[in-house]
Design a protein around this motif. Structure first.
Motif, short mmCIF file in Angstrom:
data_model
loop_
_atom_site.label_atom_id
_atom_site.label_comp_id
_atom_site.label_asym_id
_atom_site.label_seq_id
_atom_site.Cartn_x
_atom_site.Cartn_y
_atom_site.Cartn_z
N GLY A 1 41.82 57.22 33.18
CA GLY A 1 43.21 57.62 33.39
C GLY A 1 43.62 58.77 32.48
O GLY A 1 44.31 59.70 32.91
N ARG B 1 47.94 61.36 40.55
CA ARG B 1 47.71 60.22 41.44
C ARG B 1 46.51 59.41 40.97
O ARG B 1 46.59 58.18 40.86
CB ARG B 1 47.50 60.70 42.87
CG ARG B 1 47.17 59.56 43.83
CD ARG B 1 46.98 60.06 45.25
NE ARG B 1 48.24 60.60 45.79
CZ ARG B 1 48.36 61.11 47.02
NH1 ARG B 1 47.30 61.15 47.83
NH2 ARG B 1 49.51 61.57 47.43
N GLY B 2 45.41 60.08 40.69
CA GLY B 2 44.23 59.38 40.21
C GLY B 2 44.48 58.71 38.87
O GLY B 2 44.01 57.59 38.62
N ARG C 1 47.38 57.59 37.73
CA ARG C 1 48.21 56.40 37.94
C ARG C 1 47.37 55.21 38.40
O ARG C 1 47.56 54.08 37.95
CB ARG C 1 49.31 56.70 38.99
CG ARG C 1 50.39 57.62 38.49
CD ARG C 1 51.60 57.60 39.41
NE ARG C 1 51.31 58.13 40.73
CZ ARG C 1 51.45 59.42 41.08
NH1 ARG C 1 51.85 60.30 40.18
NH2 ARG C 1 51.21 59.82 42.31
N THR C 2 46.45 55.47 39.33
CA THR C 2 45.60 54.39 39.84
C THR C 2 44.77 53.77 38.71
O THR C 2 44.69 52.54 38.57
CB THR C 2 44.66 54.92 40.94
OG1 THR C 2 45.44 55.41 42.02
CG2 THR C 2 43.74 53.82 41.43
N ARG D 1 47.06 51.82 36.25
CA ARG D 1 47.53 50.53 36.81
C ARG D 1 46.44 49.48 36.70
O ARG D 1 46.70 48.32 36.37
CB ARG D 1 47.96 50.73 38.27
CG ARG D 1 49.35 51.32 38.45
CD ARG D 1 49.87 51.09 39.86
NE ARG D 1 49.07 51.79 40.86
CZ ARG D 1 49.33 53.01 41.30
NH1 ARG D 1 50.38 53.67 40.85
NH2 ARG D 1 48.56 53.57 42.23
N GLN D 2 45.20 49.86 37.00
CA GLN D 2 44.10 48.91 36.91
C GLN D 2 43.86 48.48 35.47
O GLN D 2 43.62 47.29 35.20
CB GLN D 2 42.83 49.54 37.50
CG GLN D 2 42.91 49.80 38.99
CD GLN D 2 41.70 50.55 39.51
OE1 GLN D 2 40.83 50.95 38.75
NE2 GLN D 2 41.64 50.75 40.82
N HIS E 1 53.40 59.08 36.00
CA HIS E 1 54.40 58.96 37.06
C HIS E 1 55.48 60.03 36.94
O HIS E 1 56.27 60.22 37.88
CB HIS E 1 55.06 57.57 37.02
CG HIS E 1 54.16 56.46 37.47
ND1 HIS E 1 53.18 55.92 36.68
CD2 HIS E 1 54.09 55.80 38.67
CE1 HIS E 1 52.55 54.96 37.34
NE2 HIS E 1 53.07 54.88 38.55
#
Length: 317
Positions: free
Chosen positions: A259, A269-270, A272-273, A276-277, A296
């Motif tokens: 991240g 976008r990548g 954030r993914t 989140r994980q 974000h």
């Protein structure tokens, strides 16, 4: 008939004429002398071949060959195929050995015949000087059966390793298809079957270069970390259960680094993914939450990207 040397030192080199002479000099300065050196030039376009030819004329223990560029793993395994020694010592073409390096490691093998691999401590250096801490000061090493400890964080640098050739070959050697983290991939396969030991002394100087793979393609290294995790979780669920706290923590750490890398590259976008994980797996560090928020909010991300990031782990070999 000439008695074969006990140790074969293996160097894979590519366009390293600027550092290779110093590396070779550190080999020549070893107090342990029962060795040969095999260098594979992996398709260099600089003066590396001429440099090797000059040194070979002066050093009868040096052999070298050229090949089309195929990557460091392929070059190292070609050198292993040419090796006459019972032991293989890896050395990168820009790293340096201290004079007692081989002598102290071979003494460990003599004391512990069951040991398949012996490594040492190392300290990074660059044009700005030496690093404040050695590798072992940042990550505690282990001896004996070290598979579990290595899985949760590598502490073995390629240039610190001496390994029994028969064990290396039985484990399948270095994977030529891998150009990232090929060292830790091999250490883990060896560690599943054999004892490891180490010399608790800085005997290698690792040259930090901005053009190294770990700097140029940091994201590929981090993604490879996840692939290695998944492989060993599937292979050894008895040791690495997917829902165990240690495995969850390790995966969260890697995802956080992914991240951070994506955030630094503007891939919100990548980023954030990945964040989140990482947070879902329990990584709730304040810095992680700040960078996740920034992913974000692009205006905030520009500020966060200027902040000094958390230190990446030492390179994995």
């Amino acid at each position: 008939m000439t008695t074969p040397p006990r140790v074969t030192i293996v160097i894979a080199t590519y366009n390293a004429a600027g550092t290779l002479a110093e590396t070779l000099a550190s080999v020549a300065a070893q107090t342990y002398t029962d060795f040969e050196l095999v260098v594979i030039d992996d398709g260099s376009s600089d003066d590396t071949p001429a440099l090797l030819a000059r040194h070979q004329a002066a050093w009868p223990w040096l052999r070298w060959a050229q090949q089309e560029n195929a990557g460091a793993s392929a070059a190292r395994m070609r050198a292993v195929a040419m090796a006459r020694g019972e032991f293989i010592a890896f050395l990168d073409s820009d790293d340096l050995w201290l004079p007692d390096k081989l002598a102290l490691q071979m003494a460990v093998f003599d004391r512990n015949p069951s040991t398949a691999l012996v490594f040492t401590d190392e300290r990074d250096f660059s044009a700005d000087g030496d690093a404040a801490l050695s590798r072992f000061q940042q990550k505690q090493p282990a001896r004996g059966r070290v598979l579990s400890s290595l899985f949760f964080g590598n502490y073995i640098l390629n240039s610190t390793v001496v390994v029994r050739k028969d064990a290396l070959l039985a484990a399948g050697g270095l994977n030529p298809s891998q150009r990232v983290h090929e060292g830790i991939d091999l250490w883990l396969r060896l560690a599943e079957q054999h004892d490891f030991d180490y010399v608790d002394k800085v005997l290698v100087r690792y040259r930090v270069r901005p053009d190294s793979i770990s700097h140029v393609d940091l994201l590929a290294c981090q993604q490879r970390d996840l692939e290695i995790m998944d492989y060993w979780m599937a292979r050894r669920p008895d040791l690495f259960a997917a829902d165990s706290p240690g495995v969850l923590r390790r995966r969260a750490e890697i995802l956080e680094r992914i991240g951070r890398t994506l955030l630094s590259r503007g891939d919100y976008r990548g980023s954030r993914t990945a964040y989140r994980q990482a947070i879902r797996l329990g990584n709730h560090d304040a810095g992680v939450l700040l960078r996740a928020t920034a992913a974000h909010l692009p205006p905030l991300a520009k500020i966060v990207r200027r902040l000094k990031p958390a230190k990446e782990p030492a390179r994995t070999g």
